[in-house]
Design a protein around this motif. Structure first.
Motif, PDB file in Angstrom:
ATOM      1  N   GLY A 180       0.738  -1.140  -0.021  1.00 19.81           N
ATOM      2  CA  GLY A 180       0.275  -0.043  -0.047  1.00 19.81           C
ATOM      3  C   GLY A 180       1.222   1.556   0.285  1.00 19.81           C
ATOM      4  N   HIS A 181       2.040   0.940  -0.261  1.00 19.60           N
ATOM      5  CA  HIS A 181       2.927   2.211  -0.393  1.00 19.60           C
ATOM      6  C   HIS A 181       2.941   3.593  -1.753  1.00 19.60           C
ATOM      7  N   ILE A 182       2.175   3.028  -2.427  1.00 23.51           N
ATOM      8  CA  ILE A 182       2.058   3.557  -4.009  1.00 23.51           C
ATOM      9  C   ILE A 182       0.407   2.767  -3.853  1.00 23.51           C
ATOM     10  N   ASP A 183       0.698   3.249  -5.622  1.00 31.54           N
ATOM     11  CA  ASP A 183      -1.087   3.558  -5.689  1.00 31.54           C
ATOM     12  C   ASP A 183      -1.177   2.856  -6.988  1.00 31.54           C
ATOM     13  N   GLY A 184       0.477   2.482  -7.752  1.00 38.25           N
ATOM     14  CA  GLY A 184       0.708   1.869  -9.316  1.00 38.25           C
ATOM     15  C   GLY A 184       1.758   1.696  -9.354  1.00 38.25           C
ATOM     16  N   PHE A 185       2.174   1.202 -10.616  1.00 41.61           N
ATOM     17  CA  PHE A 185       3.458   1.168 -11.042  1.00 41.61           C
ATOM     18  C   PHE A 185       3.508   1.713 -12.808  1.00 41.61           C
ATOM     19  N   CYS A 186       5.180   1.475 -12.931  1.00 37.88           N
ATOM     20  CA  CYS A 186       4.836   1.341 -14.748  1.00 37.88           C
ATOM     21  C   CYS A 186       6.745   1.071 -14.203  1.00 37.88           C
ATOM     22  N   ALA A 187       6.782  -0.711 -14.959  1.00 37.42           N
ATOM     23  CA  ALA A 187       7.566  -0.998 -15.720  1.00 37.42           C
ATOM     24  C   ALA A 187       7.418  -1.465 -16.080  1.00 37.42           C
ATOM     25  N   GLY A 188       8.392  -2.762 -16.356  1.00 34.23           N
ATOM     26  CA  GLY A 188       8.688  -3.502 -17.594  1.00 34.23           C
ATOM     27  C   GLY A 188       8.094  -5.075 -17.121  1.00 34.23           C
ATOM     28  N   GLU A 189       8.297  -5.872 -17.618  1.00 31.43           N
ATOM     29  CA  GLU A 189       7.590  -7.286 -18.071  1.00 31.43           C
ATOM     30  C   GLU A 189       8.754  -8.272 -17.450  1.00 31.43           C
ATOM     31  N   PRO A 190       7.981  -8.312 -16.489  1.00 30.76           N
ATOM     32  CA  PRO A 190       6.925  -9.760 -15.975  1.00 30.76           C
ATOM     33  C   PRO A 190       6.392  -8.990 -15.055  1.00 30.76           C
ATOM     34  N   TRP A 191       6.872  -7.915 -14.283  1.00 33.75           N
ATOM     35  CA  TRP A 191       6.448  -7.199 -13.246  1.00 33.75           C
ATOM     36  C   TRP A 191       5.569  -6.979 -12.746  1.00 33.75           C
ATOM     37  N   GLY A 192       4.919  -6.298 -14.086  1.00 36.33           N
ATOM     38  CA  GLY A 192       3.227  -6.003 -13.668  1.00 36.33           C
ATOM     39  C   GLY A 192       2.366  -7.268 -13.105  1.00 36.33           C
ATOM     40  N   SER A 193       3.103  -8.365 -14.640  1.00 35.71           N
ATOM     41  CA  SER A 193       1.649  -9.690 -14.495  1.00 35.71           C
ATOM     42  C   SER A 193       2.386 -10.534 -13.381  1.00 35.71           C
ATOM     43  N   GLN A 194       3.281 -10.304 -12.893  1.00 36.52           N
ATOM     44  CA  GLN A 194       3.328 -11.193 -11.120  1.00 36.52           C
ATOM     45  C   GLN A 194       2.484 -10.310 -10.374  1.00 36.52           C
ATOM     46  N   ALA A 195       2.207  -9.306 -10.480  1.00 34.65           N
ATOM     47  CA  ALA A 195       1.568  -7.927  -8.962  1.00 34.65           C
ATOM     48  C   ALA A 195       0.026  -8.650  -9.129  1.00 34.65           C
ATOM     49  N   VAL A 196      -0.804  -8.864 -10.365  1.00 34.09           N
ATOM     50  CA  VAL A 196      -1.521  -9.653 -10.669  1.00 34.09           C
ATOM     51  C   VAL A 196      -1.737 -11.073 -10.705  1.00 34.09           C
TER      52      VAL A 196
END
Length: 358
Positions: A180-196
């Motif tokens: 809950g320290h951030i509301d979102g992030f823009c990063a290279g994959e796979p980090w977005g998919s991993q978060a989901v």
């Protein structure tokens, strides 16, 4: 794998754990470096600034870098000006904007792409409530940061005052979101998919929806290394081009996924495979195909026009000294190393897409 003599040139090549490091990782795994007469040690690193410093101060011979980073080094952002040579591109597209469940639910986000206008409405509500949205990017001078700025500004937001941007290394963005320290992030994959897949957020869009087929990462050497002996740089570039061509063959996706999954032993392997397939997971199951997925081979020839587009964004957002010349800033982007490497492989010069205005 080809046999390589103990006296063969040895290169230490750094990389960050991202899917677009695959041309480097697979060039080693498939023996393409050895085929070009090189001994290579791959050096994983956790943050872009650390990778840059290891390259500039001699702990590495070459490195996986963000496209704007050689520009920043050439004009002395964060250190004395240092010359780099952008020998080979590594990928186009490949980043995602991931939001917390709370933000996504307030936006009514079910699947990408999220409109910038809708996001701007949420940002203004948060400003009125004195709770600015907090978004992470992976480096101060990153493709992610400039693409996110384009997207926000296109909806009338000021990225420097209407949201709170902070730098978080790619391997840590998911943890920050989960806490809950951030509301979102823009990063290279796979980090977005991993978060989901870990249940921590939802993907709002791929950055290819902001700038289709944007340049993303590259393989860079110090100017001193190339001046002293360009041969190893040419050989390494040839190996990476061959790996990029191999990666773009859909028949190789399963092997590529298995190889790169070893780089991410603690992550869900589905996140790795999805990046190669150009898909992102949806909350609750299912997959969404990105209109502009990560691709490798067409990105390999360094493109001065794309570098200029990043330079224009750096100027727009006040990240360059007023006295920095375009000539100096763009000097790392040259094609002689790539041309010599491609000639070894019989690879033609790829078509260069037209660019949007910054």
């Amino acid at each position: 794998m080809p046999q390589i003599a103990a006296t063969a040139p040895h290169l230490r090549i750094g990389f960050l754990p991202l899917i677009d490091a695959a041309p480097i990782v697979l060039a080693e795994r498939l023996g393409f470096f050895a085929k070009q007469g090189l001994r290579v040690t791959l050096v994983p690193t956790g943050a872009w600034a650390a990778l840059r410093d290891r390259l500039l101060f001699g702990a590495l011979d070459a490195s996986h870098l963000l496209y704007p980073m050689p520009v920043a080094a050439a004009v002395g952002l964060g250190q004395q000006p240092r010359g780099l040579v952008a020998a080979c591109g590594l990928g186009r597209n490949g980043n995602t904007l991931t939001l917390s469940h709370a933000a996504a639910e307030e936006l009514g986000l079910s699947q990408p792409p999220l409109s910038a206008v809708a996001f701007a409405e949420l940002a203004r509500r948060r400003i009125a409530a004195e709770r600015k949205l907090r978004l992470a990017i992976v480096h101060a001078y990153s493709t992610h940061g400039y693409l996110l700025r384009d997207w926000l500004a296109g909806a009338g937001l000021d990225p420097d005052s209407d949201v709170a941007l902070e730098v978080v290394p790619p391997p840590l963005v998911g943890h920050k979101l989960a806490a809950g320290h951030i509301d979102g992030f823009c990063a290279g994959e796979p980090w977005g998919s991993q978060a989901v897949l870990a249940g921590h957020g939802r993907i709002a869009l791929g950055t290819g929806s902001i700038w289709p087929d944007h340049s993303e990462k590259l393989l860079a050497f110090t100017s001193e290394t190339v001046t002293r002996d360009p041969g190893p740089a040419v050989a390494a570039t040839a190996a990476v081009i061959e790996a990029a061509q191999w990666l773009d063959d859909p028949q190789n996706r399963s092997e590529a996924t298995s190889a790169m999954a070893e780089v991410f032993p603690d992550l869900d392997p589905r996140a790795v495979g999805a990046a190669f397939a150009g898909r992102v997971p949806l909350p609750g199951g299912g997959w969404h195909s990105l209109p502009h997925p990560l691709r490798f081979a067409a990105a390999t020839r360094p493109d001065p026009a794309q570098a200029e587009a990043w330079l224009e964004r750096m100027r727009r957002w006040g990240h360059l000294p007023a006295e920095a010349s375009d000539v100096a800033a763009l000097s790392p982007f040259r094609n002689d190393i790539w041309n010599r490497a491609a000639a070894r492989l019989g690879t033609p010069i790829p078509h260069v897409n037209s660019l949007p205005e910054a």
